[in-house]
Design a protein around this motif. Structure first.
Motif, PDB file in Angstrom:
ATOM      1  N   ILE A  21       0.840  -1.191   0.000  1.00 51.01           N
ATOM      2  CA  ILE A  21       0.000   0.000   0.000  1.00 51.01           C
ATOM      3  C   ILE A  21       0.881   1.249   0.000  1.00 51.01           C
ATOM      4  O   ILE A  21       2.049   1.213   0.410  1.00 51.01           O
ATOM      5  N   PRO A  22       0.357   2.389  -0.467  1.00 45.56           N
ATOM      6  CA  PRO A  22       1.182   3.615  -0.564  1.00 45.56           C
ATOM      7  C   PRO A  22       1.567   4.228   0.780  1.00 45.56           C
ATOM      8  O   PRO A  22       2.553   4.971   0.844  1.00 45.56           O
ATOM      9  N   ASP A  23       0.778   3.969   1.834  1.00 43.43           N
ATOM     10  CA  ASP A  23       1.081   4.559   3.144  1.00 43.43           C
ATOM     11  C   ASP A  23       2.437   4.036   3.630  1.00 43.43           C
ATOM     12  O   ASP A  23       2.572   2.872   4.012  1.00 43.43           O
ATOM     13  N   ARG A  24       3.442   4.912   3.638  1.00 42.13           N
ATOM     14  CA  ARG A  24       4.809   4.484   3.942  1.00 42.13           C
ATOM     15  C   ARG A  24       4.946   3.971   5.373  1.00 42.13           C
ATOM     16  O   ARG A  24       5.642   2.987   5.629  1.00 42.13           O
ATOM     17  N   ASN A  25       4.271   4.616   6.331  1.00 42.39           N
ATOM     18  CA  ASN A  25       4.391   4.197   7.723  1.00 42.39           C
ATOM     19  C   ASN A  25       3.740   2.840   7.979  1.00 42.39           C
ATOM     20  O   ASN A  25       4.323   1.959   8.634  1.00 42.39           O
ATOM     21  N   LEU A  26       2.519   2.666   7.443  1.00 42.98           N
ATOM     22  CA  LEU A  26       1.863   1.370   7.608  1.00 42.98           C
ATOM     23  C   LEU A  26       2.642   0.278   6.884  1.00 42.98           C
ATOM     24  O   LEU A  26       2.718  -0.862   7.336  1.00 42.98           O
ATOM     25  N   ASN A  27       3.217   0.633   5.757  1.00 41.18           N
ATOM     26  CA  ASN A  27       4.040  -0.318   5.007  1.00 41.18           C
ATOM     27  C   ASN A  27       5.230  -0.779   5.847  1.00 41.18           C
ATOM     28  O   ASN A  27       5.569  -1.969   5.903  1.00 41.18           O
ATOM     29  N   ALA A  28       5.871   0.184   6.550  1.00 38.88           N
ATOM     30  CA  ALA A  28       7.037  -0.147   7.381  1.00 38.88           C
ATOM     31  C   ALA A  28       6.635  -1.043   8.548  1.00 38.88           C
ATOM     32  O   ALA A  28       7.336  -2.003   8.889  1.00 38.88           O
ATOM     33  N   ILE A  29       5.475  -0.725   9.172  1.00 40.08           N
ATOM     34  CA  ILE A  29       5.005  -1.559  10.280  1.00 40.08           C
ATOM     35  C   ILE A  29       4.690  -2.969   9.787  1.00 40.08           C
ATOM     36  O   ILE A  29       5.019  -3.973  10.432  1.00 40.08           O
ATOM     37  N   ALA A  30       4.033  -3.060   8.613  1.00 42.43           N
ATOM     38  CA  ALA A  30       3.692  -4.372   8.064  1.00 42.43           C
ATOM     39  C   ALA A  30       4.945  -5.205   7.812  1.00 42.43           C
ATOM     40  O   ALA A  30       4.965  -6.421   8.062  1.00 42.43           O
ATOM     41  N   GLN A  31       6.011  -4.573   7.315  1.00 38.85           N
ATOM     42  CA  GLN A  31       7.256  -5.309   7.078  1.00 38.85           C
ATOM     43  C   GLN A  31       7.817  -5.860   8.384  1.00 38.85           C
ATOM     44  O   GLN A  31       8.282  -7.007   8.437  1.00 38.85           O
ATOM     45  N   GLN A  32       7.789  -5.060   9.449  1.00 39.88           N
ATOM     46  CA  GLN A  32       8.274  -5.533  10.746  1.00 39.88           C
ATOM     47  C   GLN A  32       7.427  -6.704  11.252  1.00 39.88           C
ATOM     48  O   GLN A  32       7.952  -7.678  11.800  1.00 39.88           O
ATOM     49  N   MET A  33       6.111  -6.614  11.059  1.00 37.49           N
ATOM     50  CA  MET A  33       5.216  -7.662  11.541  1.00 37.49           C
ATOM     51  C   MET A  33       5.406  -8.959  10.765  1.00 37.49           C
ATOM     52  O   MET A  33       5.411 -10.050  11.341  1.00 37.49           O
ATOM     53  N   VAL A  34       5.554  -8.855   9.440  1.00 44.06           N
ATOM     54  CA  VAL A  34       5.763 -10.055   8.617  1.00 44.06           C
ATOM     55  C   VAL A  34       7.097 -10.714   8.961  1.00 44.06           C
ATOM     56  O   VAL A  34       7.234 -11.938   8.924  1.00 44.06           O
ATOM     57  N   LYS A  35       8.098  -9.898   9.334  1.00 44.02           N
ATOM     58  CA  LYS A  35       9.410 -10.436   9.728  1.00 44.02           C
ATOM     59  C   LYS A  35       9.399 -10.971  11.164  1.00 44.02           C
ATOM     60  O   LYS A  35      10.443 -11.321  11.702  1.00 44.02           O
ATOM     61  N   LYS A  36       8.199 -10.968  11.795  1.00 45.50           N
ATOM     62  CA  LYS A  36       8.040 -11.504  13.156  1.00 45.50           C
ATOM     63  C   LYS A  36       8.847 -10.691  14.175  1.00 45.50           C
ATOM     64  O   LYS A  36       9.384 -11.227  15.131  1.00 45.50           O
ATOM     65  N   GLN A  37       8.936  -9.380  13.971  1.00 40.68           N
ATOM     66  CA  GLN A  37       9.570  -8.484  14.930  1.00 40.68           C
ATOM     67  C   GLN A  37       8.511  -8.024  15.942  1.00 40.68           C
ATOM     68  O   GLN A  37       7.307  -8.152  15.717  1.00 40.68           O
TER      69      GLN A  37
END
Length: 793
Positions: A225-241
């Motif tokens: 998605i274009p929202d950069r902040n939500l995108n960054a959070i999603a990446q951390q969550m998918v990486k199990k951080q």
């Protein structure tokens, strides 16, 4: 001379003010930062609570699927045999939507359609299960029903030891509803919300319906998605951080706390408006501003009056200490002198009362001697307590205790006394009481029972009300709460003239016939105990309408009360040998249920709760627990009736039953055992006695915490060929080391279970790993794994 003296005073006051101001400023900054970190931590713990609840639910479902997969019925792969059995299991467990058996070629049967024309060999959960790994799928929408489901899949192994590959797969599909309910329950103030993502960054649960999948369109991935902040959070969550970050979402600053699951490849996040966390700092800022202004004023005033007050206090204190010491010494000496002959009188009276040959008239007179002696002994004990307090030899000994059950136990004792008099007893408490507190239980119980006992004694009709209220959360450490404990009655009341004397030793008010029931020292001792706790007793009363006694007390919370209770034994129990045991706890009071649950779950017991006898009977029939702990007095169906039903139900007639009650009547205890109870456990529950009864009824062998020397000894003896533990693969060892370094003991326990199920040769290693994880000692596990890593390198 006078001018120089004044200049010196102004210099000292100014210098003191400057030093205090600078110290206060830095202390304020440090306190503000600590408070902010603590508030962030509480928000993070709210997410962790939801994750733990989902983890526990998924783990139980996974174990149920694995258990069914190992039954001979499922292993036969004969659907005509398996179908009626699995359909009955769907109804019995009541958590699964459908059970399914698949063959290695991907064809399958399930309890909804029987044999299916579809094929699932391209499904990820099927491929993992066929490769020998139990797993939980991402949520998906059933094409036939349109329902969101989760597949919990596990391999089916042949009975033959020669077969190294699964002969099929077995999975149970559950609705996503429970996950949605838990995630939606997570809140941290107004306008906060939670969401969950799967392994692809797609929303499992989200308040924004456009981000959720439907039959017509799949859910968009937050990774794209274009929202950069939500995108960054999603990446951390998918990486199990995991963590908590402050960022801009929907145009405003918000905190986002996120925690991954271990059982499934998902992650849960909680979005919290910044104001919800940081607004609590405004009070600290305001207090700091006020204190800054008051500091100068207080130093100025105190400096001038200090010298005068100290001189006066020294004179008053010396005179009071001399008088109190003489009085206390006299009371202590005379009390001890009276106790020696009184013990002889009471002993002889009790011996005579046991004699079968004593005529009835003499028994009557000996009984009067025994009653009068007991009354005199109570008076002497009160005098000793009073003398210890005044001589400052009585001290408070606080320790950790389960607060709700402590208060409930006091309420149950007083309710029995009230029922004997035919009056109503009401216990009112706030719903958010802390689980554990650090307090002198003996003295606080003495205070409350004395106030409640007086209220019941002087009330002939109406009711007595015991209230526990939270006044404020003290800002000093964030873990101390101020409570108001009050006792209100509709009794005879106290006159204004008597109010000034009720706290004096040996003073009794009210009717003469009631005065004979006490020593006249109860309220005097009670008030001084409360004063030792840093408070005082207040009273208001009106003749003919009743009285209210109350006091306010600051009590520290104890987050580690369970560990404190465990550590009270010489050797700390951390578990038991053998398979897990299921305990059914039946009690209408949540305080009593939660103390048993919190004490037994860390030891490996599966504790199921029921709120009355009717629900307890239903759960006992469904679960067939190893042991039942039941209260006696409950609505709908009491404990006596429950025990009788249990003993007449064939499948559970032999289940072990512990009766737990605060009833002081021996007849109730005997009646419960005659009805079919095995043992009786008094309330409030003491951990040592509870564990003793579990050991006796279930034949348990406890596992005790090991010291570092025992761990080293185990490492040395395991070098011998006959005792050597078989380690897992190096990548699994590395994963264990990572989990240990993070202190994730729950994940280590689950991984140990998986190792034992995957390969029986790893069972000794897994068993040792479980024992270490239950000690919650990160260093012990790291030492063990590091040594093993070196040996296998």
């Amino acid at each position: 001379m006078h001018s120089s003296h004044s200049l010196l005073i102004r210099f000292l006051v100014g210098g003191t003010t400057l030093i205090v101001s600078i110290s206060a400023y830095f202390s304020y900054q440090a306190a503000r930062q600590i408070t902010l970190e603590e508030l962030r931590g509480r928000a993070f713990l709210e997410v962790q609570r939801g994750v733990d609840e989902i983890e526990e639910w998924l783990h139980v479902r996974k174990v149920e699927v694995q258990t069914l997969a190992q039954t001979s019925t499922v292993r036969s792969l004969d659907w005509s045999v398996a179908e009626p059995y699995l359909k009955s299991e769907v109804g019995r467990i009541n958590e699964f939507f459908v059970f399914q058996i698949a063959t290695p070629d991907g064809s399958y049967f399930n309890t909804m359609v029987g044999r299916s024309n579809k094929n699932i060999k391209d499904r990820d959960y099927f491929q993992k299960a066929l490769a020998g790994k139990s797993n939980i799928s991402d949520p998906f929408i059933s094409r036939s029903t349109g329902i969101h489901l989760i597949a919990i899949a596990t391999p089916i192994w042949s009975n033959s030891s020669q077969s190294r590959s699964p002969i099929g797969t077995f999975n149970g599909n559950v609705k996503v509803d429970h996950i949605v309910e838990v995630v939606n329950s997570l809140r941290y103030g107004k306008n906060s919300y939670a969401f969950a993502l799967n392994s692809q960054g797609e929303a499992i649960v989200h308040p924004n319906s456009t981000l959720m999948s439907t039959l017509e369109k799949p859910a968009p991935s937050l990774l794209k998605i274009p929202d950069r902040n939500l995108n960054a959070i999603a990446q951390q969550m998918v990486k199990k951080q995991q963590g908590i970050q402050l960022m801009e979402i929907d145009g405003t600053k918000k905190y986002v706390a996120y925690v991954p699951l271990q059982e499934a490849n998902w992650s849960v996040a909680l979005v919290i408006p910044r104001q919800n966390i940081e607004s609590r700092l405004q009070f600290l800022d305001f207090i700091a501003l006020i204190l800054g202004g008051l500091t100068v004023m207080m130093i100025t005033v105190l400096w001038r009056v200090q010298a005068f007050e100290q001189a006066q206090l020294k004179k008053s204190k010396a005179a009071a200490d001399t008088a109190n010491h003489a009085k206390s010494e006299f009371l202590a000496n005379i009390s001890h002198e009276l106790r020696t002959p009184l013990n002889g009188i009471l002993g002889c009276a009790q011996i005579l009362l046991r004699s079968k040959d004593l005529p009835e008239p003499q028994q009557y007179h000996v009984n009067i001697i025994e009653q009068c002696g007991s009354h005199l002994l109570t008076l002497i004990n009160d005098i000793l307590d009073l003398s210890k307090i005044e001589a400052r030899k009585l001290e408070l000994y606080p320790h950790d205790v389960h607060f709700p059950s402590f208060l409930q136990g006091i309420a149950e004792i007083c309710q029995i006394r009230a029922e004997q008099k035919g009056i109503l007893f009401v216990y009112e408490s706030v719903s958010n009481l802390p689980t554990g507190v650090h307090v002198d239980v003996k003295r606080l119980r003495q205070v409350l029972l004395n106030l409640l006992g007086n209220a019941i004694k002087f009330t002939d009709e109406g009711k007595v009300t015991f209230k526990v209220e939270v006044i404020e959360q003290l800002p000093a450490d964030g873990q101390t709460v101020k409570y108001r404990l009050s006792v209100e009655d509709t009794g005879i009341g106290i006159t204004p003239a008597e109010l000034g004397k009720i706290f004096l030793p040996f003073e009794q008010v009210g009717e003469k016939k009631r005065q004979t029931e006490g020593t006249g020292l109860g309220l005097a001792i009670t008030r001084q105990l409360v004063q030792m706790m840093g408070s005082d007793i207040h009273v208001k009363s009106q003749i003919g309408q009743g009285s209210t006694f109350w006091f306010e007390i600051a009590i520290a919370e104890a987050s580690q009360w369970v560990q404190s209770a465990m550590a009270a034994s010489k050797r700390q129990i951390i578990g038991f040998e053998g398979s897990p045991r299921t305990i059914l706890m039946v009690d209408d009071r949540w305080e009593n249920r939660t103390v048993i649950t919190n004490l037994l779950q860390p030891l490996g017991f599966n504790v199921v709760e029921a709120i009355n006898g009717k629900e307890g009977l239903e759960k006992a029939i469904a679960l067939k627990p190893d042991l039942i702990i039941t209260d006696l007095f409950m609505p709908e169906m009491d404990g006596f009736e429950l025990i009788q039903h249990l003993r007449h139900t064939p499948d559970i007639a032999d289940v072990k039953i512990i009766v737990s009650s605060a009833s002081v009547f021996e007849t109730d205890q005997n009646r419960s055992l005659e009805a079919g109870g095995d043992t009786f456990l008094n309330k409030p529950v003491q951990l040592d006695e509870l564990l003793h009864q579990l050991e006796f009824n279930l034949g348990l062998a406890w596992i005790y915490q090991q010291s570092q020397s025992e761990i080293n000894s185990l490492a040395i003896t395991s070098d011998r060929p006959s005792d050597k533990l078989t380690p897992p693969a190096p990548d699994v060892l590395q994963e264990l080391l990572t989990l240990a370094s993070k202190g994730n003991f729950n994940a280590i326990l689950k991984l140990a279970d998986q190792l034992e199920q995957t390969d029986t040769n790893l069972a000794p290693f897994a068993n040792q790993l479980r024992q270490l994880a239950r000690q919650f000692d990160e260093d012990l596990i790291l030492n063990f794994l590091t040594q093993y890593e070196v040996k296998t390198a």
